[in-house]
Design a protein around this motif. Structure first.
Motif, PDB file in Angstrom:
ATOM      1  N   SER A 293      -7.340   6.252  -6.139  1.00 55.82           N
ATOM      2  CA  SER A 293      -6.267   5.523  -5.479  1.00 55.82           C
ATOM      3  C   SER A 293      -6.850   4.792  -4.285  1.00 55.82           C
ATOM      4  O   SER A 293      -7.494   5.411  -3.433  1.00 55.82           O
ATOM      5  N   SER A 294      -6.652   3.478  -4.231  1.00 56.30           N
ATOM      6  CA  SER A 294      -7.198   2.681  -3.140  1.00 56.30           C
ATOM      7  C   SER A 294      -6.352   1.433  -2.955  1.00 56.30           C
ATOM      8  O   SER A 294      -6.049   0.730  -3.925  1.00 56.30           O
ATOM      9  N   MET A 295      -5.960   1.180  -1.714  1.00 52.08           N
ATOM     10  CA  MET A 295      -5.122   0.025  -1.392  1.00 52.08           C
ATOM     11  C   MET A 295      -3.863   0.041  -2.266  1.00 52.08           C
ATOM     12  O   MET A 295      -3.152   1.012  -2.286  1.00 52.08           O
ATOM     13  N   GLY A 296      -3.604  -1.040  -3.006  1.00 54.24           N
ATOM     14  CA  GLY A 296      -2.409  -1.121  -3.838  1.00 54.24           C
ATOM     15  C   GLY A 296      -2.651  -0.762  -5.280  1.00 54.24           C
ATOM     16  O   GLY A 296      -1.862  -1.144  -6.150  1.00 54.24           O
ATOM     17  N   LEU A 297      -3.713  -0.016  -5.571  1.00 53.96           N
ATOM     18  CA  LEU A 297      -4.090   0.314  -6.951  1.00 53.96           C
ATOM     19  C   LEU A 297      -4.191   1.819  -7.131  1.00 53.96           C
ATOM     20  O   LEU A 297      -4.848   2.507  -6.349  1.00 53.96           O
ATOM     21  N   VAL A 298      -3.555   2.328  -8.186  1.00 57.34           N
ATOM     22  CA  VAL A 298      -3.666   3.734  -8.582  1.00 57.34           C
ATOM     23  C   VAL A 298      -4.146   3.787 -10.026  1.00 57.34           C
ATOM     24  O   VAL A 298      -3.554   3.155 -10.909  1.00 57.34           O
ATOM     25  N   CYS A 299      -5.209   4.532 -10.276  1.00 54.41           N
ATOM     26  CA  CYS A 299      -5.700   4.754 -11.623  1.00 54.41           C
ATOM     27  C   CYS A 299      -5.362   6.190 -12.014  1.00 54.41           C
ATOM     28  O   CYS A 299      -5.698   7.131 -11.277  1.00 54.41           O
ATOM     29  N   PHE A 300      -4.710   6.374 -13.156  1.00 52.65           N
ATOM     30  CA  PHE A 300      -4.253   7.691 -13.553  1.00 52.65           C
ATOM     31  C   PHE A 300      -4.341   7.837 -15.063  1.00 52.65           C
ATOM     32  O   PHE A 300      -4.570   6.870 -15.793  1.00 52.65           O
ATOM     33  N   ARG A 301      -4.147   9.045 -15.547  1.00 55.61           N
ATOM     34  CA  ARG A 301      -4.249   9.314 -16.978  1.00 55.61           C
ATOM     35  C   ARG A 301      -3.520  10.608 -17.302  1.00 55.61           C
ATOM     36  O   ARG A 301      -3.187  11.392 -16.397  1.00 55.61           O
ATOM     37  N   LEU A 302      -3.265  10.812 -18.591  1.00 54.82           N
ATOM     38  CA  LEU A 302      -2.819  12.110 -19.064  1.00 54.82           C
ATOM     39  C   LEU A 302      -4.010  13.043 -19.148  1.00 54.82           C
ATOM     40  O   LEU A 302      -5.099  12.633 -19.554  1.00 54.82           O
TER      41      LEU A 302
ATOM     42  N   ILE B  11       0.843  -1.200   0.000  1.00 53.66           N
ATOM     43  CA  ILE B  11       0.000   0.000   0.000  1.00 53.66           C
ATOM     44  C   ILE B  11       0.879   1.251   0.000  1.00 53.66           C
ATOM     45  O   ILE B  11       0.578   2.241  -0.688  1.00 53.66           O
ATOM     46  N   SER B  12       1.981   1.218   0.739  1.00 53.98           N
ATOM     47  CA  SER B  12       2.880   2.378   0.771  1.00 53.98           C
ATOM     48  C   SER B  12       3.531   2.608  -0.591  1.00 53.98           C
ATOM     49  O   SER B  12       3.757   3.766  -0.984  1.00 53.98           O
ATOM     50  N   LEU B  13       3.822   1.544  -1.325  1.00 52.35           N
ATOM     51  CA  LEU B  13       4.395   1.686  -2.665  1.00 52.35           C
ATOM     52  C   LEU B  13       3.388   2.321  -3.619  1.00 52.35           C
ATOM     53  O   LEU B  13       3.760   3.155  -4.461  1.00 52.35           O
ATOM     54  N   ALA B  14       2.121   1.931  -3.493  1.00 52.29           N
ATOM     55  CA  ALA B  14       1.084   2.537  -4.336  1.00 52.29           C
ATOM     56  C   ALA B  14       0.946   4.020  -4.018  1.00 52.29           C
ATOM     57  O   ALA B  14       0.777   4.858  -4.926  1.00 52.29           O
ATOM     58  N   LYS B  15       1.027   4.366  -2.730  1.00 52.31           N
ATOM     59  CA  LYS B  15       0.945   5.781  -2.344  1.00 52.31           C
ATOM     60  C   LYS B  15       2.141   6.552  -2.892  1.00 52.31           C
ATOM     61  O   LYS B  15       2.004   7.708  -3.328  1.00 52.31           O
ATOM     62  N   TYR B  16       3.287   5.934  -2.907  1.00 49.68           N
ATOM     63  CA  TYR B  16       4.477   6.576  -3.462  1.00 49.68           C
ATOM     64  C   TYR B  16       4.295   6.843  -4.954  1.00 49.68           C
ATOM     65  O   TYR B  16       4.628   7.939  -5.450  1.00 49.68           O
ATOM     66  N   PHE B  17       3.733   5.865  -5.669  1.00 43.73           N
ATOM     67  CA  PHE B  17       3.492   6.071  -7.100  1.00 43.73           C
ATOM     68  C   PHE B  17       2.468   7.187  -7.306  1.00 43.73           C
ATOM     69  O   PHE B  17       2.615   8.015  -8.215  1.00 43.73           O
TER      70      PHE B  17
ATOM     71  N   VAL C 122       2.893  10.630  -9.595  1.00 47.04           N
ATOM     72  CA  VAL C 122       1.959  11.082 -10.629  1.00 47.04           C
ATOM     73  C   VAL C 122       1.511  12.516 -10.351  1.00 47.04           C
ATOM     74  O   VAL C 122       1.474  13.365 -11.256  1.00 47.04           O
ATOM     75  N   CYS C 123       1.212  12.801  -9.117  1.00 43.69           N
ATOM     76  CA  CYS C 123       0.734  14.144  -8.748  1.00 43.69           C
ATOM     77  C   CYS C 123       1.814  15.204  -8.924  1.00 43.69           C
ATOM     78  O   CYS C 123       1.496  16.403  -9.035  1.00 43.69           O
ATOM     79  N   SER C 124       3.076  14.785  -8.950  1.00 42.94           N
ATOM     80  CA  SER C 124       4.167  15.746  -9.079  1.00 42.94           C
ATOM     81  C   SER C 124       4.347  16.243 -10.509  1.00 42.94           C
ATOM     82  O   SER C 124       5.110  17.181 -10.749  1.00 42.94           O
ATOM     83  N   ASP C 125       3.672  15.628 -11.464  1.00 40.60           N
ATOM     84  CA  ASP C 125       3.794  15.983 -12.889  1.00 40.60           C
ATOM     85  C   ASP C 125       2.469  16.570 -13.362  1.00 40.60           C
ATOM     86  O   ASP C 125       1.446  15.874 -13.379  1.00 40.60           O
ATOM     87  N   SER C 126       2.476  17.826 -13.754  1.00 37.16           N
ATOM     88  CA  SER C 126       1.235  18.524 -14.108  1.00 37.16           C
ATOM     89  C   SER C 126       0.565  17.984 -15.362  1.00 37.16           C
ATOM     90  O   SER C 126      -0.585  18.305 -15.640  1.00 37.16           O
ATOM     91  N   ARG C 127       1.263  17.156 -16.128  1.00 36.97           N
ATOM     92  CA  ARG C 127       0.657  16.577 -17.329  1.00 36.97           C
ATOM     93  C   ARG C 127      -0.308  15.440 -16.993  1.00 36.97           C
ATOM     94  O   ARG C 127      -1.146  15.060 -17.815  1.00 36.97           O
ATOM     95  N   PHE C 128      -0.185  14.882 -15.784  1.00 36.80           N
ATOM     96  CA  PHE C 128      -0.957  13.716 -15.375  1.00 36.80           C
ATOM     97  C   PHE C 128      -2.006  14.096 -14.336  1.00 36.80           C
ATOM     98  O   PHE C 128      -1.910  15.131 -13.677  1.00 36.80           O
ATOM     99  N   GLU C 129      -2.970  13.204 -14.168  1.00 37.94           N
ATOM    100  CA  GLU C 129      -3.936  13.331 -13.087  1.00 37.94           C
ATOM    101  C   GLU C 129      -4.260  11.952 -12.523  1.00 37.94           C
ATOM    102  O   GLU C 129      -4.305  10.964 -13.265  1.00 37.94           O
ATOM    103  N   VAL C 130      -4.460  11.884 -11.213  1.00 39.56           N
ATOM    104  CA  VAL C 130      -4.875  10.646 -10.552  1.00 39.56           C
ATOM    105  C   VAL C 130      -6.395  10.589 -10.563  1.00 39.56           C
ATOM    106  O   VAL C 130      -7.064  11.529 -10.115  1.00 39.56           O
ATOM    107  N   CYS C 131      -6.939   9.508 -11.075  1.00 35.02           N
ATOM    108  CA  CYS C 131      -8.393   9.328 -11.105  1.00 35.02           C
ATOM    109  C   CYS C 131      -8.902   8.744  -9.801  1.00 35.02           C
ATOM    110  O   CYS C 131      -9.947   9.161  -9.284  1.00 35.02           O
TER     111      CYS C 131
END
Length: 507
Positions: A401-410, A380-386, A390-399
Motif C-alpha cells: 500500500s503506497s499513496m493512492g494505490l493498494v495491491c491485494f489478493r485472496l 490517499i485517505s481513501l486508499a487507506k480506507y480501502f 481488505v484487512c478486515s476480511d481474513s480471506r484477503f491479504e494486502v500485498c
C-alpha cells in the motif's frame, strides 16, 4: 459554420460535458462493445456535403459514448489517475481556440513566457532545489512535455550526446558510432514499460535490474551491474530512478543512487510520473530526498494534479545538454530575441508546441496550493480506507500500500485471485487491473477519479466481497479433487481461471 453557429455548438458541447459528469457515476465503467463495433455505425466514406452540428453531437451520444471506458468514473480504479478538472477543460478549450503554434518565442511569446513561470510555480510547489528552476541563476530550468515516456527518452538522448562529447574531449580513440554502440542504461525491473521502450528507441540497452521484496532497486545492485558492464568494455551512461513504481508505487533511494551516478559519470533521471504530485504536501517530501543529485526530474500534472492530459513537467539541472542534443537551426526560425528567453523547441523532439501552460495556470490559480494538497491527501485517505477494509476480511491479504494505490489478493494460489478479478471485470461496475508482487498475482486498486468518495470505495469493496463468495463456493469443489490436479492448479499459468481447470476435471 459561422460565429453564431459556433456559439450555439460550443454551448451545447459544454452542456453535454456537464451532463456527462452529472451522470457518470450511474454508467458502467467499462463499455459493452466488441472490437469493430463502430464500423457498422458510420458510413464507409465521408459525406459529400456538410451536416448540421446537431446531428454530429447526437452521433457522439449514439456512436462514441457506448465505446468509452469512463476513466473519470468514481468506479475506475485501474492504472493510475488521469487528471481532469473543469478549469483545465476550459484552459484546453481556449488553447484550441487560439490555435497558435509555439515553435519559437516570437511565434507566440505568451506560450513561452507563461510556461517559464508555471514551471517555477510547480517546482516551488514540489520543493525542488532552486537550481532546477527557470528563475535560478544557473543553467537549469523546466519545460512541459507531452508525457513521462517522452521525458525518459529525451533524457536518454541528452545523456548519450553528453557522454560522447565527454569521451571525445578526453581523446577517446573510438568514433562517435563506436562509443554509442557501447553505451548502456539502467533501471529497476519495476519501472514503467516506457523506460524500457526509451532504450529501444534510443539504441541503448536498458538493463532492468531486480528490485528487492519491497519493489525498491538497491544501490548495491546498481553498482554491481555497472562494475560488470565496465569489465565487458561497455560504457555506463544513464540511470532511471523511480519515485512511485508502476506495479506498487515503491520509491527508490536517491541518496544511494546519487553518489554512485556522480562517481561513475552517469546521467541520473528521476521518474516520479504519478507520485511526484504528492511532494506538494510537505509530509511526503522525505521520499524525494537526494533529488539534488538528479540531472533531470519528471512528474505528470496530468496524472494526479487535476490538469488534463497531456502535461508532463520536466526539469533539468543544465539545459545546455538538451539544446546540444536537439538544436537544429534554420533561417526561418531565427529572430532578434535569441538568448533572452528559452527556445523550447531545443528542449524537445517536436518543433511545434501547444499552449499546455494555460490549463496548468488555470488549475493552479483556481485550486490554489491548498486545493491541490486537499485533493491529494483525500485520495490517499481513501486508499487507506480501502486497505483497512481488505484487512478486515481474513480471506484477503494486502500485498502493498503506497499513496493512492493498494495491491491485494485472496490468500492461496494465484488462480483464486485471478478468478476474483475476472468475476468483477465481467460485471463492468468497477474496473481494476492485475499486478504482480513478489511473484504473486494480485489486484491493483488505485484511487483515480477526483469524483471518488468513501461510498464509492465501499461499493467497490462490496463487489470484491461478493465475487469472493463465488470464488470460494467454487473452492469447495477444488478441495475434493486429487493431489495430481492440485499440483496442476499450482503449476498452471496465472492467466488460466480456476473455473476452467475445474471444468476440465469434471469432464
Amino acid at each position: 459554420m459561422d460565429i453564431e453557429e459556433f456559439r450555439n455548438f460550443g454551448k451545447a458541447a459544454v452542456d453535454y460535458i456537464a451532463d456527462y459528469f452529472e451522470t457518470i457515476r450511474d454508467r458502467p465503467v467499462l463499455p459493452n462493445v466488441e472490437p469493430g463495433y463502430l464500423k457498422d455505425l458510420i458510413p464507409d466514406e465521408a459525406p459529400q456535403e456538410g451536416e448540421p452540428w446537431q446531428d454530429v453531437l447526437k452521433d457522439v451520444d449514439r456512436i462514441i459514448m457506448p465505446g468509452l471506458t469512463h476513466w473519470h468514473s468514481p468506479n475506475f480504479h485501474a492504472f493510475y489517475p488521469t487528471a481532469n478538472s473543469f478549469p483545465a477543460i476550459v484552459g484546453e478549450m481556449l488553447s484550441a481556440g487560439f490555435g497558435c503554434i509555439g515553435l519559437s518565442w516570437i511565434a507566440s511569446p505568451a506560450y513561452t513566457e507563461l510556461e517559464v513561470v508555471m514551471m517555477n510555480w510547480l517546482g516551488k510547489l514540489l520543493g525542488l532545489p532552486e537550481e532546477f528552476l527557470n528563475c535560478s541563476d544557473g543553467p537549469g530550468g523546466g519545460v512541459i512535455q507531452g508525457s513521462a515516456s517522452e521525458v525518459t527518452f529525451i533524457g536518454l538522448l541528452a545523456a548519450k550526446e553528453k557522454k560522447v562529447a565527454e569521451l571525445k574531449a578526453q581523446n577517446c580513440p573510438l568514433t562517435d558510432a563506436e562509443i554509442k554502440g557501447k553505451l548502456v542504461a539502467y533501471s529497476s525491473d519495476q519501472s514503467n514499460s516506457s523506460v524500457e521502450k526509451s532504450g529501444l528507441l534510443g539504441s541503448m540497452p536498458m538493463r532492468l535490474l531486480p528490485a528487492d521484496e519491497h519493489g525498491i532497486l538497491r544501490g548495491s545492485v546498481l553498482l554491481e551491474a555497472i562494475r560488470k558492464d565496465k569489465e565487458k568494455g561497455l560504457i555506463p551512461c544513464y540511470v532511471v530512478a523511480n519515485l512511485g513504481t508502476t506495479p506498487t508505487c515503491a520509491f527508490d533511494n536517491l541518496e544511494k543512487f546519487g553518489p554512485i551516478c556522480q562517481k561513475e559519470g552517469l546521467w541520473l533521471h528521476v521518474d516520479a510520473a504519478y507520485a511526484g504530485a504528492a511532494f506538494a504536501c510537505p509530509e511526503y517530501r522525505h521520499l524525494n530526498k537526494g533529488v539534488e543529485y538528479a540531472d533531470s526530474f519528471n512528474f505528470n500534472p496530468h496524472k494526479w494534479m487535476l490538469v488534463n492530459f497531456d502535461c508532463s513537467a520536466m526539469w533539468v539541472k543544465n539545459a545546455k545538454y538538451l539544446v546540444e542534443a536537439f538544436n537544429v537551426e534554420r533561417l526561418y526560425l531565427k529572430d532578434q530575441h535569441k538568448g533572452l528567453a528559452p527556445e523550447y523547441r531545443h528542449w524537445q523532439i517536436a518543433l511545434g508546441r501547444r499552449f499546455r501552460a494555460l490549463k496548468l495556470w488555470f488549475v493552479l490559480r483556481m485550486y490554489g496550493v491548498e486545493g491541490i494538497q486537499k485533493h491529494i491527501r483525500h485520495q490517499i485517505s481513501l486508499a487507506k480506507y480501502f486497505e483497512d477494509l481488505v484487512c478486515s476480511d481474513s480471506r484477503f491479504e494486502v500485498c502493498s500500500s503506497s499513496m493512492g494505490l493498494v495491491c491485494f489478493r485472496l490468500k492461496g494460489i494465484d488462480a483464486l485471485t485471478q478468478r476474483l478479478l475476472k468475476i468483477v471485470g465481467e460485471k463492468k461496475s468497477i474496473y481494476c487491473i492485475a499486478g504482480n508482487h513478489n511473484h504473486k498475482y494480485c489486484i491493483r486498486f488505485a484511487i483515480c477519479s477526483r469524483l471518488t468518495e468513501k461510498e464509492d470505495v465501499e461499493f467497490a469493496w462490496k463487489e470484491f466481497k461478493s465475487a469472493a463468495h463465488e470464488v470460494f463456493a467454487m473452492e469447495k469443489t477444488y478441495n475434493i479433487i486429487d493431489e495430481k490436479t492440485e499440483k496442476k492448479i499450482h503449476d498452471i499459468h496465472i492467466t488460466s481461471p480456476i473455473c476452467e481447470i475445474l471444468h476440465e476435471k469434471t469432464k
